[in-house]
Design a protein around this motif. Structure first.
Motif, PDB file in Angstrom:
ATOM      1  N   GLU A 211       0.756  -1.437   0.358  1.00 23.30           N
ATOM      2  CA  GLU A 211      -0.617  -0.188   0.153  1.00 23.30           C
ATOM      3  C   GLU A 211       1.055   1.140   0.085  1.00 23.30           C
ATOM      4  O   GLU A 211       0.434   1.736  -0.556  1.00 23.30           O
ATOM      5  N   THR A 212       1.550   0.914   0.310  1.00 21.84           N
ATOM      6  CA  THR A 212       2.879   2.562   0.993  1.00 21.84           C
ATOM      7  C   THR A 212       3.704   2.259   0.010  1.00 21.84           C
ATOM      8  O   THR A 212       4.662   3.350  -0.208  1.00 21.84           O
ATOM      9  N   GLY A 213       4.215   0.994  -0.732  1.00 25.03           N
ATOM     10  CA  GLY A 213       5.353   1.461  -2.159  1.00 25.03           C
ATOM     11  C   GLY A 213       7.153   0.451  -1.208  1.00 25.03           C
ATOM     12  O   GLY A 213       7.938   0.639  -1.232  1.00 25.03           O
ATOM     13  N   GLU A 214       6.771   1.210   0.475  1.00 24.56           N
ATOM     14  CA  GLU A 214       8.452   1.068   1.139  1.00 24.56           C
ATOM     15  C   GLU A 214       8.453  -0.685   0.834  1.00 24.56           C
ATOM     16  O   GLU A 214       7.977  -1.280   0.708  1.00 24.56           O
ATOM     17  N   MET A 215       9.790  -0.370   1.331  1.00 27.80           N
ATOM     18  CA  MET A 215      10.720  -2.133   0.722  1.00 27.80           C
ATOM     19  C   MET A 215      11.971  -1.869   1.869  1.00 27.80           C
ATOM     20  O   MET A 215      12.701  -1.004   2.030  1.00 27.80           O
ATOM     21  N   GLU A 216      11.985  -2.898   2.875  1.00 22.27           N
ATOM     22  CA  GLU A 216      13.123  -2.663   3.242  1.00 22.27           C
ATOM     23  C   GLU A 216      14.240  -4.395   3.045  1.00 22.27           C
ATOM     24  O   GLU A 216      13.167  -5.442   2.729  1.00 22.27           O
ATOM     25  N   SER A 217      15.024  -4.539   3.118  1.00 24.63           N
ATOM     26  CA  SER A 217      15.874  -6.047   3.028  1.00 24.63           C
ATOM     27  C   SER A 217      15.652  -6.184   4.085  1.00 24.63           C
ATOM     28  O   SER A 217      15.594  -5.273   5.050  1.00 24.63           O
ATOM     29  N   VAL A 218      16.063  -8.267   4.538  1.00 25.13           N
ATOM     30  CA  VAL A 218      15.446  -8.490   5.400  1.00 25.13           C
ATOM     31  C   VAL A 218      16.399  -8.768   6.422  1.00 25.13           C
ATOM     32  O   VAL A 218      16.772  -8.464   8.024  1.00 25.13           O
ATOM     33  N   ALA A 219      17.679  -8.378   5.590  1.00 26.56           N
ATOM     34  CA  ALA A 219      19.530  -8.463   6.684  1.00 26.56           C
ATOM     35  C   ALA A 219      19.632  -7.242   7.011  1.00 26.56           C
ATOM     36  O   ALA A 219      20.586  -6.551   7.596  1.00 26.56           O
ATOM     37  N   ASP A 220      18.335  -6.357   7.100  1.00 27.78           N
ATOM     38  CA  ASP A 220      18.586  -4.554   7.613  1.00 27.78           C
ATOM     39  C   ASP A 220      18.432  -4.666   8.362  1.00 27.78           C
ATOM     40  O   ASP A 220      18.206  -5.205   9.340  1.00 27.78           O
ATOM     41  N   GLU A 221      19.808  -3.987   9.480  1.00 28.51           N
ATOM     42  CA  GLU A 221      19.944  -3.937  10.916  1.00 28.51           C
ATOM     43  C   GLU A 221      18.413  -4.307  11.995  1.00 28.51           C
ATOM     44  O   GLU A 221      18.409  -4.963  12.646  1.00 28.51           O
TER      45      GLU A 221
END
Length: 588
Positions: free
Chosen positions: A259-269
């Motif tokens: 819905e927001t388009g936000e993305m992050e890696s599962v390996a982000d701290e």
């Protein structure tokens, strides 16, 4: 007299020869009753077919009432090959693939290059010449063509699952979100309904619930969480289910909010994935996690839910379908969804194109391709749909056995009440329907042809939870109590949506992505690193050990070249997000 005796002997021999020939040719004399099944008449040779099924939770020969239907109609039995139940499921798939045969029927994802590769390798049948008279499949020819386009070749190769008749963007779930924190409500009520503002605030609540629960029905220890590993993929699946409480869909190693388009890696701290692992680590330190978790599969965990040995369900359907019998509900016991104030629960949207991520294919080397296509056609018939739901009881079962049509609409039979309302564990099926236990005879395919909200040609919902008869029988203390606490008469999914606590993942035609060969080995190593370290982190003995394992995971990923894989993931995720955006705007 001699002539007469010789004539009698000749006639006797002649009749005997006729009977032998007829027996060998599977025919019947006019004066013999033909007791063959429709399957035996249409398909004289009995066969056992291999079924490779990535979502099956049962392996081996299908037994019971579903097996009888299949045998009566097709003169065959199903041998299920379930990688979920194997220690090295992917290795089994690759071994079968290398042999040039992955089964007569294959239930697997058609996206991410899977279908393309299997077709190129000559492993999948083109059904074009076989479905001409298959009226049920022809209703969904557009969806079959859409899914088959992933093959990058002319032909009809794959049939998607869960095809929805609803074309609007909206939640496909009718009562509960796909992901929501579902807990033993009776024990929560005993605590006075403490408000839970964040995921982390759930732990002390569950701890007190566990203390009050004491023992399961059979006298075993009770735990808040009982984890299982057989659904793990790119990540630890149970941790992914926790991340989904905050609106995240998972694509490879990317967490994305559609819905927001936000993305992050599962390996982000500070990723939602690490938040979930930290949550489980703290839960284990409090004694809330079943110590058997690393060694058990879904079936083992399901038996613990039935026994009342687990207090938290990752998906509402799991706890409710396994524990909420009418007897327990009458006693005021049962699972219900909890409101976590800062959460946004993921729920899947309508998918008129069907789910390509779990599709049905036919092996090119199958002995009887027409019989396989005929079976697929039956699965999409009214009878096939109502009988081939998942083991958690999505669909209504055989008419006459579990339900019947009345002037007041569909109603449960006495047997249906025992199966779906009372949820009797040792419910015996009448011999005429195949005998054995009801639960053991449920289709092992775990394949839902149409969406759970769809109805038959008479407007009768395939899912019995949509019937008035079910509603009147299941509205008990738990549901009334839940409604009173949250001040609503609406179903949970409608209530959460009204309170802006729902994230819908639209059903879009997404062919997925395939890693180039130079990244495949790296991706495999990264996946194993993440899954192995995740389990170790959850069961780390100290915070220092947990932090060391987290650091080691990130360091190992860096050395393996995780950034290259992540870059590829992000590119695919952005392409998928464009489809989500278009769906929300109504441009699909």
């Amino acid at each position: 007299m001699k002539v007469c005796e010789i004539s009698k002997r000749k006639i006797s021999v002649f009749l005997s020869l006729i009977m032998v020939v007829c027996t060998l040719c599977s025919c019947r004399l006019p004066f013999f009753e033909d007791d063959r099944t429709p399957g035996e008449k249409k398909y004289p040779e009995f066969i056992t077919i291999d079924v490779f099924d990535v979502q099956s939770n049962t392996r081996g020969i299908q037994r019971g009432w579903f097996a009888k239907i299949v045998r009566d109609k097709f003169n065959m039995q199903l041998n299920i090959i379930a990688p979920n139940q194997e220690g090295h499921g992917n290795a089994i798939f690759e071994s079968m693939r290398a042999s040039g045969n992955i089964g007569d029927l294959i239930f697997i994802g058609a996206e991410d290059g899977n279908l393309r590769d299997l077709v190129r390798e000559g492993l999948i049948l083109d059904m074009t010449d076989y479905i001409k008279d298959c009226d049920n499949l022809l209703k969904y020819e557009d969806q079959i063509r859409l899914t088959s386009a992933n093959a990058d070749a002319e032909g009809l190769f794959a049939i998607p699952s869960e095809i929805s008749s609803n074309t609007e963007v909206g939640e496909a779930d009718f009562s509960e979100p796909t992901n929501a924190p579902s807990i033993r409500w009776d024990l929560y009520r005993e605590l006075g309904y403490p408000q839970v503002n964040t995921l982390e605030e759930l732990l002390p609540v569950l701890s007190k619930m566990q203390q009050n629960a004491v023992k399961s029905d059979s006298g075993k220890n009770v735990y808040a969480f009982s984890l299982f590993s057989d659904w793990d993929g790119d990540i630890m699946q149970n941790a992914g289910a926790i991340a989904s409480l905050y609106g995240y869909d998972i694509l490879g190693f990317v967490l994305m909010d559609p819905e927001t388009g936000e993305m992050e890696s599962v390996a982000d701290e500070n990723s939602a994935y690490f938040r979930a692992l930290d949550f489980f680590f703290e839960a284990n330190r409090l004694g809330l996690v079943d110590p058997d978790s690393p060694y058990q599969n879904y079936d083992t965990v399901a038996s613990k839910y039935r026994d009342g040995a687990v207090l938290y369900s990752f998906w509402p359907w799991m706890g409710q379908s396994l524990y909420n019998s009418e007897t327990r509900l009458r006693e005021g016991k049962g699972f219900a969804s909890l409101k976590i104030e800062d959460a946004s629960y993921v729920t899947w949207g309508n998918d008129p194109g069907g789910k390509q991520s779990f599709s049905m294919m036919i092996g090119k080397n199958t002995k009887d391709p027409q019989r396989m296509v005929d079976f697929a056609n039956w699965l999409f018939s009214r009878e096939g749909i109502e009988c081939s739901g998942s083991p958690t009881g999505d669909f209504r079962g055989p008419e006459g056995l579990t339900w019947e049509m009345t002037d007041d609409g569909p109603r449960f039979t006495e047997f249906g009440i025992k199966a779906f309302i009372d949820m009797e564990e040792n419910l015996e099926v009448p011999e005429e329907y195949g005998g054995g236990l009801w639960s053991q005879g449920v289709s092992a395919l775990n394949f839902k042809p149409v969406d759970v909200q769809d109805s038959d040609e008479n407007g009768v919902p395939y899912r019995y939870q949509l019937w008035d008869d079910y509603t009147s029988r299941s509205k008990t203390v738990i549901y009334s109590d839940w409604s009173r606490l949250y001040g609503t008469e609406k179903e949970p999914i409608a209530y959460f949506k009204e309170n802006d606590m729902l994230t819908i993942i639209p059903g879009v035609e997404w062919g997925g992505f395939a890693y180039p060969e130079y990244l495949q080995t790296i991706e495999d190593q990264c996946r194993q690193t993440i899954v192995d370290h995740s389990w170790k982190m959850v069961f780390a003995s100290t915070r220092a050990d947990y932090d060391f394992l987290k650091k080691d995971m990130l360091s190992t990923l860096d050395k393996l070249g995780f950034d290259q894989v992540l870059e590829y993931n992000l590119k695919a995720a952005k392409e998928k997000q464009q489809l989500f955006d278009a769906a929300f705007k109504g441009d699909t």
